[in-house]
Design a protein around this motif. Structure first.
Motif, PDB file in Angstrom:
ATOM      1  N   ALA A 144      67.918  52.691  54.015  1.00 13.91           N
ATOM      2  CA  ALA A 144      66.845  52.573  53.016  1.00 13.91           C
ATOM      3  C   ALA A 144      66.412  51.115  52.863  1.00 13.91           C
ATOM      4  CB  ALA A 144      67.327  53.123  51.681  1.00 13.91           C
ATOM      5  N   GLU A 145      66.311  50.394  53.988  1.00 15.84           N
ATOM      6  CA  GLU A 145      65.944  48.985  53.932  1.00 15.84           C
ATOM      7  C   GLU A 145      64.635  48.788  53.183  1.00 15.84           C
ATOM      8  OE1 GLU A 145      68.068  49.537  57.911  1.00 15.84           O
ATOM      9  OE2 GLU A 145      66.694  50.677  56.674  1.00 15.84           O
ATOM     10  N   SER A 146      64.593  47.717  52.371  1.00 17.45           N
ATOM     11  CA  SER A 146      63.406  47.444  51.565  1.00 17.45           C
ATOM     12  C   SER A 146      63.355  45.962  51.226  1.00 17.45           C
ATOM     13  CB  SER A 146      63.446  48.267  50.272  1.00 17.45           C
ATOM     14  OG  SER A 146      62.445  47.842  49.372  1.00 17.45           O
TER      15      SER A 146
ATOM     16  N   ASP B  30      81.357  37.989  33.995  1.00 18.55           N
ATOM     17  CA  ASP B  30      80.635  38.301  35.219  1.00 18.55           C
ATOM     18  C   ASP B  30      79.354  39.053  34.898  1.00 18.55           C
ATOM     19  OD1 ASP B  30      82.757  37.234  36.691  1.00 18.55           O
ATOM     20  OD2 ASP B  30      83.757  39.178  36.854  1.00 18.55           O
ATOM     21  N   PHE B  31      78.527  39.251  35.930  1.00 16.99           N
ATOM     22  CA  PHE B  31      77.406  40.175  35.795  1.00 16.99           C
ATOM     23  C   PHE B  31      77.647  41.336  36.740  1.00 16.99           C
ATOM     24  CE2 PHE B  31      75.804  37.581  39.308  1.00 16.99           C
ATOM     25  CZ  PHE B  31      75.120  38.477  40.113  1.00 16.99           C
ATOM     26  N   ARG B  32      77.010  42.458  36.454  1.00 18.56           N
ATOM     27  CA  ARG B  32      77.209  43.667  37.258  1.00 18.56           C
ATOM     28  C   ARG B  32      75.911  44.039  37.957  1.00 18.56           C
ATOM     29  NH1 ARG B  32      78.949  48.293  33.838  1.00 18.56           N
ATOM     30  NH2 ARG B  32      76.736  48.530  33.471  1.00 18.56           N
ATOM     31  N   LEU B  33      76.027  44.324  39.239  1.00 20.03           N
ATOM     32  CA  LEU B  33      74.925  44.837  40.046  1.00 20.03           C
ATOM     33  C   LEU B  33      75.172  46.310  40.285  1.00 20.03           C
ATOM     34  CD1 LEU B  33      72.472  44.587  42.017  1.00 20.03           C
ATOM     35  CD2 LEU B  33      74.169  44.034  43.791  1.00 20.03           C
ATOM     36  N   THR B  34      74.164  47.134  40.028  1.00 18.51           N
ATOM     37  CA  THR B  34      74.250  48.565  40.295  1.00 18.51           C
ATOM     38  C   THR B  34      73.016  48.980  41.083  1.00 18.51           C
ATOM     39  OG1 THR B  34      75.477  48.970  38.258  1.00 18.51           O
ATOM     40  CG2 THR B  34      74.400  50.869  39.254  1.00 18.51           C
ATOM     41  N   LEU B  35      73.240  49.750  42.128  1.00 19.65           N
ATOM     42  CA  LEU B  35      72.160  50.316  42.934  1.00 19.65           C
ATOM     43  C   LEU B  35      72.324  51.820  42.940  1.00 19.65           C
ATOM     44  CD1 LEU B  35      72.526  47.965  46.035  1.00 19.65           C
ATOM     45  CD2 LEU B  35      70.943  47.682  44.109  1.00 19.65           C
ATOM     46  N   ARG B  36      71.224  52.536  42.745  1.00 16.75           N
ATOM     47  CA  ARG B  36      71.236  54.002  42.830  1.00 16.75           C
ATOM     48  C   ARG B  36      70.047  54.436  43.671  1.00 16.75           C
ATOM     49  NH1 ARG B  36      72.336  53.304  37.260  1.00 16.75           N
ATOM     50  NH2 ARG B  36      74.451  53.919  36.756  1.00 16.75           N
ATOM     51  N   LEU B  37      70.332  55.255  44.664  1.00 20.07           N
ATOM     52  CA  LEU B  37      69.285  55.811  45.503  1.00 20.07           C
ATOM     53  C   LEU B  37      69.311  57.310  45.310  1.00 20.07           C
ATOM     54  CD1 LEU B  37      67.151  55.170  47.709  1.00 20.07           C
ATOM     55  CD2 LEU B  37      68.966  55.627  49.395  1.00 20.07           C
ATOM     56  N   ASP B  38      68.213  57.866  44.794  1.00 21.17           N
ATOM     57  CA  ASP B  38      68.219  59.307  44.500  1.00 21.17           C
ATOM     58  C   ASP B  38      67.766  60.112  45.704  1.00 21.17           C
ATOM     59  OD1 ASP B  38      65.407  59.432  44.519  1.00 21.17           O
ATOM     60  OD2 ASP B  38      65.238  59.539  42.349  1.00 21.17           O
ATOM     61  N   GLU B  39      67.742  61.424  45.511  1.00 22.95           N
ATOM     62  CA  GLU B  39      67.476  62.349  46.610  1.00 22.95           C
ATOM     63  C   GLU B  39      66.079  62.236  47.185  1.00 22.95           C
ATOM     64  OE1 GLU B  39      66.773  64.134  42.656  1.00 22.95           O
ATOM     65  OE2 GLU B  39      68.557  63.282  43.577  1.00 22.95           O
ATOM     66  N   VAL B  40      65.129  61.668  46.458  1.00 25.23           N
ATOM     67  CA  VAL B  40      63.777  61.507  46.999  1.00 25.23           C
ATOM     68  C   VAL B  40      63.516  60.075  47.456  1.00 25.23           C
ATOM     69  CG1 VAL B  40      62.790  63.455  45.730  1.00 25.23           C
ATOM     70  CG2 VAL B  40      62.747  61.166  44.716  1.00 25.23           C
ATOM     71  N   GLY B  41      64.535  59.220  47.379  1.00 27.49           N
ATOM     72  CA  GLY B  41      64.411  57.855  47.889  1.00 27.49           C
ATOM     73  C   GLY B  41      64.029  56.804  46.867  1.00 27.49           C
ATOM     74  N   VAL B  42      64.008  57.148  45.589  1.00 23.18           N
ATOM     75  CA  VAL B  42      63.728  56.146  44.567  1.00 23.18           C
ATOM     76  C   VAL B  42      64.980  55.286  44.394  1.00 23.18           C
ATOM     77  CG1 VAL B  42      63.183  55.728  42.129  1.00 23.18           C
ATOM     78  CG2 VAL B  42      62.042  57.578  43.380  1.00 23.18           C
ATOM     79  N   LEU B  43      64.793  53.987  44.534  1.00 19.96           N
ATOM     80  CA  LEU B  43      65.894  53.047  44.385  1.00 19.96           C
ATOM     81  C   LEU B  43      65.821  52.403  43.006  1.00 19.96           C
ATOM     82  CD1 LEU B  43      68.273  51.414  45.582  1.00 19.96           C
ATOM     83  CD2 LEU B  43      66.549  49.734  46.330  1.00 19.96           C
ATOM     84  N   ARG B  44      66.903  52.537  42.242  1.00 22.19           N
ATOM     85  CA  ARG B  44      67.013  51.885  40.934  1.00 22.19           C
ATOM     86  C   ARG B  44      68.015  50.752  41.069  1.00 22.19           C
ATOM     87  NH1 ARG B  44      65.818  53.277  35.438  1.00 22.19           N
ATOM     88  NH2 ARG B  44      67.170  52.182  33.982  1.00 22.19           N
ATOM     89  N   MET B  45      67.581  49.553  40.707  1.00 22.43           N
ATOM     90  CA  MET B  45      68.413  48.360  40.747  1.00 22.43           C
ATOM     91  C   MET B  45      68.654  47.919  39.315  1.00 22.43           C
ATOM     92  SD  MET B  45      65.873  46.842  43.589  1.00 22.43           S
ATOM     93  CE  MET B  45      64.583  47.816  42.803  1.00 22.43           C
ATOM     94  N   GLU B  46      69.904  47.673  38.971  1.00 22.86           N
ATOM     95  CA  GLU B  46      70.241  47.241  37.616  1.00 22.86           C
ATOM     96  C   GLU B  46      71.140  46.013  37.686  1.00 22.86           C
ATOM     97  OE1 GLU B  46      72.253  50.543  35.849  1.00 22.86           O
ATOM     98  OE2 GLU B  46      70.417  51.706  35.606  1.00 22.86           O
ATOM     99  N   VAL B  47      70.867  45.051  36.810  1.00 16.73           N
ATOM    100  CA  VAL B  47      71.732  43.890  36.659  1.00 16.73           C
ATOM    101  C   VAL B  47      72.079  43.792  35.180  1.00 16.73           C
ATOM    102  CG1 VAL B  47      71.906  41.384  36.841  1.00 16.73           C
ATOM    103  CG2 VAL B  47      70.799  42.691  38.675  1.00 16.73           C
ATOM    104  N   THR B  48      73.371  43.821  34.896  1.00 17.05           N
ATOM    105  CA  THR B  48      73.864  43.763  33.521  1.00 17.05           C
ATOM    106  C   THR B  48      74.537  42.420  33.302  1.00 17.05           C
ATOM    107  OG1 THR B  48      74.219  46.148  33.516  1.00 17.05           O
ATOM    108  CG2 THR B  48      75.372  44.878  31.819  1.00 17.05           C
ATOM    109  N   ASP B  49      74.151  41.727  32.223  1.00 21.96           N
ATOM    110  CA  ASP B  49      74.787  40.450  31.911  1.00 21.96           C
ATOM    111  C   ASP B  49      75.294  40.462  30.471  1.00 21.96           C
ATOM    112  OD1 ASP B  49      72.763  39.402  30.050  1.00 21.96           O
ATOM    113  OD2 ASP B  49      71.522  38.986  31.792  1.00 21.96           O
TER     114      ASP B  49
END
Length: 155
Positions: A53-55, A79-98
């Motif tokens: 899913a390169e982008s 620290d900070f947290r990086l979260t990536l979620r790729l759903d079944e239709v290809g929507v990528l959700r990127m989250e950074v928590t500080d």
């Protein structure tokens, strides 16, 4: 504590990454340093390759969100947290928590020369289909998120 590899980290359980309901999830804690911000981008790139899913836009978004977490959301020793979620239709959700829930980002005036101008968020807004900020997941924290769709910037 044993370091986890990309394929070891899934939902924070250190179980092998696996496809669940045709969706993927990756999360990791990174140091609130410039090195941690660079690592966030590198790990995102490698994870997206693993998911096929390169982008390029997603890499720019993660780089900006991580840089903001380090510059504006840093609390010494946290620290900070990086979260990536790729759903079944290809929507990528990127989250950074500080750890600075008291400081919410906003898009500023590009002509403003202040340290917290928000110019980087203009890039996030340009590259992402949507973005926002939510309080939490814990007290004193905030999560900045952005989403891209599969037809946007797939390389």
């Amino acid at each position: 504590m044993q370091a986890a590899t990309l394929s070891d980290v899934d939902n924070g359980t250190h179980a092998p990454a696996q496809r669940l309901l045709a969706a993927w999830h990756f999360t990791i804690l990174l140091s609130s340093t410039r090195r941690g911000a660079r690592l966030a981008r590198l790990l995102t790139e490698r994870q997206l390759v693993e998911w096929d899913a390169e982008s390029e836009p997603a890499l720019h978004v993660v780089a900006e969100l991580a840089a903001n977490a380090v510059l504006h959301g840093r609390v010494p020793g946290r620290d900070f947290r990086l979260t990536l979620r790729l759903d079944e239709v290809g929507v990528l959700r990127m989250e950074v928590t500080d750890a600075r829930g008291d400081r919410h980002p906003r898009i500023g005036d590009p002509a403003d020369d202040g340290e917290e101008s928000g110019r980087g968020l203009l890039l996030v807004a340009a590259y992402a289909d949507g973005w926002g900020v939510v309080d939490g997941p814990g007290p004193g924290c905030k999560t900045v998120w952005a989403e891209t769709t599969p037809d946007r910037g797939r390389t």
